[in-house]
Structures are given as structure tokens and as C-alpha cells.
Write a protein that holds these residues in place. Sequence first.
Motif, PDB file in Angstrom:
ATOM      1  N   ASP A 254       0.833  -1.196   0.000  1.00  0.00           N
ATOM      2  CA  ASP A 254       0.000   0.000   0.000  1.00  0.00           C
ATOM      3  C   ASP A 254       0.868   1.248   0.000  1.00  0.00           C
ATOM      4  O   ASP A 254       2.024   1.209   0.429  1.00  0.00           O
ATOM      5  CB  ASP A 254      -0.902   0.031   1.243  1.00  0.00           C
ATOM      6  CG  ASP A 254      -2.021  -0.996   1.150  1.00  0.00           C
ATOM      7  OD1 ASP A 254      -2.130  -1.639   0.096  1.00  0.00           O
ATOM      8  OD2 ASP A 254      -2.761  -1.136   2.133  1.00  0.00           O
TER       9      ASP A 254
ATOM     10  N   ASP B  12       0.288   3.911   1.766  1.00  0.00           N
ATOM     11  CA  ASP B  12       0.221   4.678   3.015  1.00  0.00           C
ATOM     12  C   ASP B  12       1.227   4.240   4.080  1.00  0.00           C
ATOM     13  O   ASP B  12       1.129   4.641   5.234  1.00  0.00           O
ATOM     14  CB  ASP B  12      -1.198   4.622   3.584  1.00  0.00           C
ATOM     15  CG  ASP B  12      -1.660   3.194   3.827  1.00  0.00           C
ATOM     16  OD1 ASP B  12      -0.861   2.273   3.624  1.00  0.00           O
ATOM     17  OD2 ASP B  12      -2.830   3.015   4.213  1.00  0.00           O
TER      18      ASP B  12
ATOM     19  N   GLN C 290       1.461   1.559   5.637  1.00  0.00           N
ATOM     20  CA  GLN C 290       0.962   0.655   6.677  1.00  0.00           C
ATOM     21  C   GLN C 290       1.719  -0.666   6.594  1.00  0.00           C
ATOM     22  O   GLN C 290       1.795  -1.395   7.571  1.00  0.00           O
ATOM     23  CB  GLN C 290      -0.536   0.397   6.499  1.00  0.00           C
ATOM     24  CG  GLN C 290      -1.382   1.535   6.996  1.00  0.00           C
ATOM     25  CD  GLN C 290      -2.824   1.105   7.188  1.00  0.00           C
ATOM     26  OE1 GLN C 290      -3.549   0.944   6.220  1.00  0.00           O
ATOM     27  NE2 GLN C 290      -3.229   0.918   8.419  1.00  0.00           N
TER      28      GLN C 290
ATOM     29  N   ARG D  25       1.498  -4.019  11.755  1.00  0.00           N
ATOM     30  CA  ARG D  25       0.918  -3.080  10.792  1.00  0.00           C
ATOM     31  C   ARG D  25       0.822  -1.711  11.423  1.00  0.00           C
ATOM     32  O   ARG D  25       0.153  -1.532  12.434  1.00  0.00           O
ATOM     33  CB  ARG D  25      -0.472  -3.568  10.374  1.00  0.00           C
ATOM     34  CG  ARG D  25      -1.038  -2.826   9.193  1.00  0.00           C
ATOM     35  CD  ARG D  25      -2.082  -3.676   8.512  1.00  0.00           C
ATOM     36  NE  ARG D  25      -2.953  -2.906   7.625  1.00  0.00           N
ATOM     37  CZ  ARG D  25      -2.700  -2.700   6.339  1.00  0.00           C
ATOM     38  NH1 ARG D  25      -1.604  -3.171   5.808  1.00  0.00           N
ATOM     39  NH2 ARG D  25      -3.555  -2.013   5.605  1.00  0.00           N
TER      40      ARG D  25
ATOM     41  N   ARG E  29      -1.630   4.525   9.260  1.00  0.00           N
ATOM     42  CA  ARG E  29      -1.459   5.297   8.032  1.00  0.00           C
ATOM     43  C   ARG E  29      -0.589   6.514   8.301  1.00  0.00           C
ATOM     44  O   ARG E  29      -0.808   7.180   9.306  1.00  0.00           O
ATOM     45  CB  ARG E  29      -2.862   5.759   7.635  1.00  0.00           C
ATOM     46  CG  ARG E  29      -3.082   5.868   6.190  1.00  0.00           C
ATOM     47  CD  ARG E  29      -4.557   6.113   5.939  1.00  0.00           C
ATOM     48  NE  ARG E  29      -4.912   5.421   4.718  1.00  0.00           N
ATOM     49  CZ  ARG E  29      -4.552   5.886   3.513  1.00  0.00           C
ATOM     50  NH1 ARG E  29      -3.929   7.028   3.394  1.00  0.00           N
ATOM     51  NH2 ARG E  29      -4.847   5.204   2.431  1.00  0.00           N
TER      52      ARG E  29
HETATM   53 MG    MG Z   1      -4.087   1.592   4.503  1.00  0.00          MG
END
Ligand code: MG
Length: 332
Positions: free
Chosen positions: A103, A105, A107, A206, A209
Motif C-alpha cells: 500500500d 500509506d 501501513q 501493521r 497510516r
Molecule cells: Mg491503509
Amino acid sequence: MKYFLEKRSNPKLLSLVIPCYNEESVLPHLKERLTSFLGKLQTKIELILVNDGSVDNTIFELVNWSKEDKRVKVISLSRNFGHQIAVTAGMDYASGEAVVIMDADLQDPPEVIFEMLEKYREGYDVVYGQRIARSGESWFKKITAWAFYRLMKILVHKDLPLDSGDFRLISRRCLDALNGLRENHRFLRGMNAWIGFPQTPVFYKRDARVAGETKYPLQKMLKLAMNAAVSFSPLPLRFSLALGIIVAFVGFFVGAYALFRAFQHFILEMPIVYNPGWATIVTLICLIGGSILISIGILGEYIARIFEESKNRPLYVVEFVKGISESKRLHK
Ligand code: MG
Ligand code: UDP
């Protein structure tokens, strides 16, 4: 399952596929973190950034980045096609010996790629990131995600790994197989589980963001869950059949009982209280009507998919590409 693994060296070229939808606030962070991270990697890299019809300045940021850095390739879709399709577009253009999907962002921490490459060298074809913790996400998201993964394991594929998203490294031979599946309604994780090949997790935390907000509101999550359930399994259809059988069974006994009471009342002329059975009728109508509608609804979902697939449309339309040749695209 026992895998026959053959050791290999790092991929000659590693492609990072990153879908971006309205990520202007994220891109400066991504650029900084990736640039310093890529310097530490021993392999040659290409970054495939897919602009999924963003309405903010994402595309300008991406094109500027591609001008500064020759490793950056931009694919701009003609509108928003959704995350799974954007990733598919990126994979179609990737020419690496291995591909990492992540991703924008942050993450998915890029540093996990070191471990992924380690497993790749051991001979694994799919190395998926499995979350051991999620930070910065609401309890609602955590609970729905928890339930989602458990349900999907039942519906989609028994090998579907729990608590892992699309963050993964895929070898070329597995990617070629994956790219060969051109269904419209895509649930990449499930398709990947269906393809098989030696797979192993790497565990990671994780992060939250870095900026902006989620592009996966509840509605999109439900759509993904629906795709996963209906595209992979006939179980919902069987559920409607089972429901029909149960309702028919109940209806049969209620009907038999009503006949029996009528028989007692009219034929045997027994002094029983016989009311005209309004409640029974209403209950039966609700039961049967409800189950028929549910069954038609489920059937409709499958027919809608047959309809979509029969149109045989391309999965996405590319508006333009930067830093990469259009001829790299696998499926036209
Ligand atoms: Mg995300
Ligand atoms: N994304 C996309 N198209 C969409 C929605 C999301 O390309 O229609 C991208 C988004 O830019 C991000 C990734 O998919 O890089 C995951 O989205 P997000 O982080 O919003 O999802 P979450 O992590 O909250 O599930």
C-alpha cells in the motif's frame, strides 16, 4: 503441505507495485522512506505506481517523481477502478523476477521486504505479510477484519492465510499464473491461494497510516467480502437451497397440523376451538416469502457475475503511462 524448495539468489529485478488513490498527503512520506530503503537493497528495483483515478494532486506528484527517479514508472488509469484492479494493472506491467505488492500509506513497512527476500532465496514463491498487531485503526475495523478473515477461510479457500492482506512478495512463475486469471470480480488473496505454489508468512506489525484517511470505507469492504464469498464458492447458493428445504419442511408440518385440526373440527365434529388460522397463514407467508426472496437474491448475485464476465471487457483502461513502455503491458 511439504514443499520441495530450491535455493536461489535475489531476483535480478524486483518490482514494487503500489496503488495510489488520492494519496497526495502520503506520497512525500512514501518517497522519503522508499528512497532511503531502496539504497539498502542489494537488488535492482523498479517502482510501479498506479494512479487509480485520483481526484487530488496524486498524479502530478507521481509524474514529478518519475522525472526525478528513473526507477519510478507511472500507470494512470482512466478512472477509479478500485484497489484490486489497480494492483492487477501494476502487476501486468511489472517486469521483475519477483514482485512486491504494498500500500502507498506505509501501513506495510518496506523493511519487511528484507525478510521476504530471505524467504524468496530459500525458494518460496509467495511470501505474505501476516499481521501480529494493528495500530491506529478503530476497534470496529479490527473486529470486522477479524471476522472477515475467519469467514473467508471457510468460503474462499482453506489455504487462505489469516490476517494477511495483499502485502506480499510473488515470484515470476506465480505472478504469470496469477496474471492469467482475468476475472472481473477480483479477490487477489483468494486467487493467490487458489494458484498454490510454496507459500510462507513473514510476521509484521501493521503501522498506522502516515497521512490522509482510509480509502476503504465500510461499503467497499462489504463489496470485497461479497466478491470473495460469491466469486469463490457456491456455498451461498447451497445455503439458499438448505434454507428452502428447511422452510418447506416446517411448512409441511404446519400444513399437516392445520389439516388435522380441520378434520377434527369438520368431519369428526369434535368440540375443539378451531380458529380460522390467521396466524398460521401469516407466519407461513412470511417464512416462505422471505426465504424465496433470499434465494432469489443469492441467485441474482451469481447471475450478475455471469453477466459481467460474459461482457468480456478489459479489467481497466489506461489513460497514459510514464517512464515505462506501453508494450510492457501483458494483457491488452
Ligand atoms: Mg491503509
Ligand atoms: N486504493 C486504490 N483504489 C481505491 C482504494 C484504495 O488504489 O479505490 C489504494 C490506496 O491508495 C492504498 C491502498 O489501496 O494505497 C489501500 O487503501 P487504504 O490504505 O485506504 O485501505 P486500508 O489500509 O484502510 O484498508
